[in-house]
Design a protein around this motif. Structure first.
Motif, PDB file in Angstrom:
ATOM      1  N   SER A 453       0.855  -1.194   0.000  1.00 27.01           N
ATOM      2  CA  SER A 453       0.000   0.000   0.000  1.00 27.01           C
ATOM      3  C   SER A 453       0.887   1.239   0.000  1.00 27.01           C
ATOM      4  N   VAL A 454       0.413   2.303  -0.646  1.00 25.10           N
ATOM      5  CA  VAL A 454       1.203   3.524  -0.804  1.00 25.10           C
ATOM      6  C   VAL A 454       0.392   4.708  -0.306  1.00 25.10           C
ATOM      7  N   THR A 455       1.003   5.539   0.544  1.00 22.99           N
ATOM      8  CA  THR A 455       0.411   6.810   0.959  1.00 22.99           C
ATOM      9  C   THR A 455       1.465   7.890   0.815  1.00 22.99           C
ATOM     10  N   VAL A 456       0.999   9.083   0.511  1.00 25.65           N
ATOM     11  CA  VAL A 456       1.895  10.237   0.408  1.00 25.65           C
ATOM     12  C   VAL A 456       1.495  11.227   1.492  1.00 25.65           C
ATOM     13  N   ASP A 457       2.434  11.517   2.401  1.00 24.60           N
ATOM     14  CA  ASP A 457       2.213  12.426   3.520  1.00 24.60           C
ATOM     15  C   ASP A 457       3.123  13.631   3.318  1.00 24.60           C
ATOM     16  N   GLY A 458       2.546  14.688   2.736  1.00 23.93           N
ATOM     17  CA  GLY A 458       3.381  15.839   2.399  1.00 23.93           C
ATOM     18  C   GLY A 458       4.368  15.465   1.318  1.00 23.93           C
ATOM     19  N   MET A 459       5.643  15.505   1.639  1.00 30.87           N
ATOM     20  CA  MET A 459       6.684  15.105   0.694  1.00 30.87           C
ATOM     21  C   MET A 459       7.284  13.757   1.043  1.00 30.87           C
ATOM     22  N   ILE A 460       6.624  12.989   1.902  1.00 33.43           N
ATOM     23  CA  ILE A 460       7.115  11.670   2.292  1.00 33.43           C
ATOM     24  C   ILE A 460       6.225  10.607   1.662  1.00 33.43           C
ATOM     25  N   THR A 461       6.823   9.691   0.967  1.00 36.55           N
ATOM     26  CA  THR A 461       6.094   8.549   0.398  1.00 36.55           C
ATOM     27  C   THR A 461       6.303   7.345   1.306  1.00 36.55           C
ATOM     28  N   LYS A 462       5.185   6.734   1.721  1.00 37.41           N
ATOM     29  CA  LYS A 462       5.247   5.617   2.663  1.00 37.41           C
ATOM     30  C   LYS A 462       4.658   4.368   2.014  1.00 37.41           C
ATOM     31  N   LEU A 463       5.338   3.246   2.168  1.00 40.73           N
ATOM     32  CA  LEU A 463       4.886   1.963   1.643  1.00 40.73           C
ATOM     33  C   LEU A 463       4.817   0.958   2.780  1.00 40.73           C
ATOM     34  N   SER A 464       3.789   0.098   2.737  1.00 44.29           N
ATOM     35  CA  SER A 464       3.616  -0.863   3.825  1.00 44.29           C
ATOM     36  C   SER A 464       3.058  -2.167   3.287  1.00 44.29           C
ATOM     37  N   GLU A 465       3.616  -3.285   3.724  1.00 45.47           N
ATOM     38  CA  GLU A 465       3.106  -4.617   3.417  1.00 45.47           C
ATOM     39  C   GLU A 465       1.885  -4.875   4.297  1.00 45.47           C
ATOM     40  N   GLU A 466       0.914  -5.667   3.805  1.00 52.12           N
ATOM     41  CA  GLU A 466      -0.378  -5.799   4.464  1.00 52.12           C
ATOM     42  C   GLU A 466      -0.266  -6.344   5.884  1.00 52.12           C
ATOM     43  N   GLU A 467       0.721  -7.165   6.183  1.00 52.92           N
ATOM     44  CA  GLU A 467       0.907  -7.675   7.542  1.00 52.92           C
ATOM     45  C   GLU A 467       1.958  -6.873   8.298  1.00 52.92           C
ATOM     46  N   HIS A 468       2.384  -5.772   7.711  1.00 51.61           N
ATOM     47  CA  HIS A 468       3.365  -4.865   8.318  1.00 51.61           C
ATOM     48  C   HIS A 468       4.702  -5.548   8.588  1.00 51.61           C
ATOM     49  N   ARG A 469       5.012  -6.569   7.798  1.00 51.93           N
ATOM     50  CA  ARG A 469       6.338  -7.189   7.906  1.00 51.93           C
ATOM     51  C   ARG A 469       7.401  -6.333   7.243  1.00 51.93           C
ATOM     52  N   LEU A 470       6.978  -5.450   6.337  1.00 56.14           N
ATOM     53  CA  LEU A 470       7.890  -4.570   5.623  1.00 56.14           C
ATOM     54  C   LEU A 470       7.251  -3.193   5.527  1.00 56.14           C
ATOM     55  N   ARG A 471       8.007  -2.166   5.933  1.00 57.55           N
ATOM     56  CA  ARG A 471       7.602  -0.779   5.715  1.00 57.55           C
ATOM     57  C   ARG A 471       8.812  -0.011   5.201  1.00 57.55           C
TER      58      ARG A 471
END
Length: 561
Positions: A453-471
């Motif tokens: 999943s991808v979210t953009v917070d201001g100028m920060i791009t954040k990616l997260s695996e569905e079980e949060h094993r990888l961010r």
């Protein structure tokens, strides 16, 4: 490669001759030394409109291979390098044939066109004449036809026959053959015809003891050749003389051609130290005006039969049959297998270096790619885990995806262009990953995740695996190279390798050790793909047992926005 005789093209041995009669011929059963190989064939069976067919079979050396999808791949063992006809079978009827030159330990591409529909005629003792075409007549020897049980068969006899001058078809059935002494010939094919005899139950009749009378009109001398299915060779029958007839006891496939003594040529086409795979070419022999079409193999190899000591002009074509560039080759006086052709064009090829990941997160040992280019799809199979080659394209921008030949499906399709300087690195052939995947390698352990999943917070791009094993997060929202301090990562995955891995480094102002981080795609207006490649050395630990150290990491993230 399993060689029964290594000197296929160095020795041609004659053991037969014409019968001592004026008007009757026996096809010479010259035994040509064979080279038996292992290889692969891929491609399509095409109908008369050029559409890919399914529900047919390929018959290769008495083995049947079902064509169940528009694109086929078959691994072949114990086939002939030269003289291996491949027949298309549909409901017990031969509807096409190709007789290619095969390169061993490689993957040869074949688009096989089906023949025109057969014609049917019924003949009998009162009217034994078969008009194959306006120029070709055969008077069937009704009195010496043998039925399935070995007795003489009485009329009527059903004849299935066809005649074609379609250039694509008469070239694919084989542009090489052998003369009466077993010498190699280069053929400039004029037309092909065939006929087969059947009883009233549809059983093929034997005419080995018959003597059919042939009459073939030709304004200039041409050679008539007959396809010996057993050996897979076009064999010389006679030279056609206008107005004269001759007798022959054979049925099956016949070829009318200009024939020239020839040599076998084999080589590689390359560009900037890499081979060029699946490149279409047209060879024109300046000495004969013969035009030969072909496609290089997965390893960039090609093979032809041409006149010796001749100059061959070569047109290299895009998959859409657009001229890319030209070259010239001087053919030697004897068989030669080490020709090299170097290409220079900079705008119609792209360098691909990638592995293809399957649904189990493993590299496919028989990787394949599909290139969607100019509203067409081209599928290419490779025999090595790492695909490292040039591929021709129709346009500067295209889509590329992994393809699974064993269970035909495609993975996510990636926009690419000839101007991309990065390696593709990894693609997937898994349909489950249509929205993307992430591949990570830590030390020698590998792990694949579904789309992040991808979210953009201001100028920060954040990616997260569905079980949060990888961010993972990085400071930016555009396509560029990112410095080490702009990239941060978190991993906690017990299932990663045998020991699992853990690192918590999401807020460090200095970064975490990822010093090679590239965003190559970041969609348009939040549409399209986000693609990241990265590598570096991270201080992390295994989970069980707990061992810390500097571990090398690399990966590719592909996710749909």
């Amino acid at each position: 490669m399993k060689n029964l005789c290594f000197s296929l093209f160095l020795v041609m041995i004659a053991i037969g001759c014409y019968q001592d009669t004026d008007d009757s011929f026996t096809v010479v059963e010259t035994q040509i030394p064979e080279t038996i190989i292992e290889t692969g064939v891929s491609g399509r069976v095409l109908d008369s409109d050029g559409g890919a067919m399914t529900g047919v079979s390929l018959v290769i050396d008495n083995q049947t291979y079902q064509v169940e999808d528009p694109f086929f791949f078959f691994d072949l063992k114990f086939v002939k390098k030269l003289g291996q006809p491949i027949f298309i079978d549909q409901n017990g009827k031969e509807i096409g044939m190709v007789n290619p030159l095969l390169i061993e330990n490689d993957i040869n591409y074949l688009d096989i066109k089906t023949f025109p529909t057969t014609n049917t005629s019924v003949i009998n003792s009162d009217n034994p004449l078969l008009s194959v075409s306006d120029e070709i007549n055969v008077t069937i020897d009704i009195n010496n036809i043998i039925s399935e049980n070995g007795t003489k068969y009485t009329d009527p006899i059903t004849v299935d026959f066809r005649h074609t001058s379609d250039q694509d078809i008469i070239e694919q059935v084989g542009y090489y053959g052998f003369n009466a002494k077993g010498g190699l010939l280069s053929l400039e094919n004029v037309s092909m015809f065939s006929f087969e005899l059947f009883d009233d139950s549809g059983i093929v009749l034997n005419s080995d003891g018959a003597s059919h009378t042939f009459s073939i009109l030709s304004s200039t001398s041409k050679m008539l050749l007959w396809l010996d299915k057993k050996d897979g060779l076009w064999r010389e029958v006679t030279t056609i003389t206008d107005g004269e007839t001759f007798n022959l006891d054979k049925t099956g496939y016949f070829l009318i051609a200009d024939a020239y003594d020839a040599v076998y040529n084999e080589g590689t086409v390359g560009k900037e130290s890499l081979t060029v795979a699946y490149l279409d070419y047209q060879w024109t022999d300046s000495a004969t005006s013969e035009v030969i079409s072909g496609k290089s193999t997965a390893k960039g190899k090609w093979a032809t039969v041409t006149k010796p000591e001749s100059t061959v002009n070569i047109n290299f074509l895009s998959p859409c049959q657009q001229l890319i560039e030209e070259a010239e080759l001087t053919v030697r006086s004897a068989n030669h297998v080490d020709y090299e052709i170097d290409l220079e064009d900079q705008e119609n090829y792209f360098s691909v270096q990638t592995k293809v990941i399957n649904c189990e997160g493993e590299f496919n040992q028989l990787p394949a790619l599909t290139v969607k280019d100019d509203d067409q799809k081209f599928t290419y199979v490779f025999s090595e885990e790492l695909i490292e080659t040039w591929l021709p394209v129709c346009q500067e921008s295209f889509e590329i995806t992994g393809y699974n030949v064993a269970d035909p499906n495609e993975g996510p399709s990636l926009d690419w262009s000839i101007y991309q300087t990065d390696n593709i690195t990894f693609l997937s052939d898994c349909e489950e990953y249509q929205n993307g995947f992430s591949y990570l390698k830590i030390r020698d352990d590998e792990q694949i995740y579904n789309s992040l999943s991808v979210t953009v917070d201001g100028m920060i791009t954040k990616l997260s695996e569905e079980e949060h094993r990888l961010r993972l997060n990085f400071s930016g929202t555009d396509v560029r190279n990112y410095s080490e301090e702009e990239v941060r990562i978190f991993i906690e995955d017990q299932r990663f390798g045998e020991d699992g891995y853990f690192i918590r480094c999401e807020n460090s102002p200095l970064g975490c050790g990822i010093d090679d981080f590239k965003v190559t795609h970041f969609g348009n207006n939040n549409e399209g793909w986000l693609r990241i490649t990265f590598g570096g050395t991270l201080w992390m630990q295994t989970i069980e047992p707990r061992l810390a150290g500097n571990f090398n990491i690399e990966g590719v993230i592909l996710t749909k926005l």
